[in-house]
Scaffold this motif. Structure first.
Motif, PDB file in Angstrom:
ATOM      1  N   PHE A 186       0.817  -1.207   0.000  1.00  0.00           N
ATOM      2  CA  PHE A 186       0.000   0.000   0.000  1.00  0.00           C
ATOM      3  C   PHE A 186       0.856   1.265   0.000  1.00  0.00           C
ATOM      4  CE2 PHE A 186      -2.418   3.367   2.118  1.00  0.00           C
ATOM      5  CZ  PHE A 186      -3.548   3.410   1.293  1.00  0.00           C
TER       6      PHE A 186
ATOM      7  N   GLU B 219      -6.750   2.335   2.544  1.00  0.00           N
ATOM      8  CA  GLU B 219      -6.848   1.052   1.843  1.00  0.00           C
ATOM      9  C   GLU B 219      -8.264   0.771   1.369  1.00  0.00           C
ATOM     10  OE1 GLU B 219      -4.697  -2.333   3.401  1.00  0.00           O
ATOM     11  OE2 GLU B 219      -3.273  -0.991   4.389  1.00  0.00           O
TER      12      GLU B 219
ATOM     13  N   TRP C  34      -8.668   2.288  -2.022  1.00  0.00           N
ATOM     14  CA  TRP C  34      -7.956   1.443  -2.984  1.00  0.00           C
ATOM     15  C   TRP C  34      -8.795   0.212  -3.338  1.00  0.00           C
ATOM     16  CZ3 TRP C  34      -4.408   1.085  -6.541  1.00  0.00           C
ATOM     17  CH2 TRP C  34      -3.851  -0.151  -6.871  1.00  0.00           C
ATOM     18  N   ASP C  35      -9.274  -0.482  -2.314  1.00  0.00           N
ATOM     19  CA  ASP C  35     -10.067  -1.694  -2.545  1.00  0.00           C
ATOM     20  C   ASP C  35     -11.335  -1.392  -3.335  1.00  0.00           C
ATOM     21  OD1 ASP C  35      -8.164  -3.144  -1.132  1.00  0.00           O
ATOM     22  OD2 ASP C  35      -9.319  -3.158   0.736  1.00  0.00           O
TER      23      ASP C  35
END
Length: 156
Positions: free
Chosen positions: A32, A88, A91-92
């Protein structure tokens, strides 16, 4: 018969082809903390490339199915200004949307006339949009792989 072969090959191409890496493989096991890095003064990070893929692919999908769709303003609204996702989860969600939009486009490939002109376009067809999505994604996925190589975060 020929249409089935064409659809099968288009699906392979859209999912990453057989001669190049697909997005899922290009971002697999990517730390990440590297998403916002721009090595050697490159103009964009992996995050910016992935976000751009998301926006452009979504735009082509929406154009292919909705005559009232308004595309983002080029180029400002096709590229994020932030070099990294805020967390995150963002991002996911971005990766999930790319996958979801691609699957929805593949449904168009499977169910629509590939050769018919899109009524609200100026000569485009689902086949042309499929090639454009595959070509555009492959180009930027290759850039992701290069950045990963420069960061020492790619397969040996």
């Amino acid at each position: 018969m020929e249409k089935d072969i064409l659809i099968t090959e288009l699906k392979k191409l859209l999912n990453g082809g057989t001669a190049h890496v697909g997005l899922k493989d290009a971002v697999a096991n990517l730390p990440f903390n590297l998403l916002g890095e721009r090595p050697h003064q490159l103009p964009y990070s992996i995050w910016q490339l992935v976000s751009h893929i998301k926006i452009a692919q979504w735009d082509m999908l929406q154009f292919s199915k909705d005559g009232n769709h308004q595309s983002p303003k080029w180029p400002d609204e096709y590229w994020p200004k932030e070099t990294a996702p805020k967390d995150e989860n963002e991002w996911d969600e971005t990766i999930a949307q790319i996958d979801s939009d691609l699957n929805e486009f593949i449904q168009l490939v499977e169910n629509e006339d590939l050769f018919a002109q899109i009524p609200h376009g100026d000569g485009q067809s689902i086949l042309r949009e499929a090639f454009q999505i595959a070509d555009h994604n492959a180009y930027h996925v290759a850039e992701i792989v290069v950045i990963r190589r420069l960061l020492g975060a790619w397969k040996n």
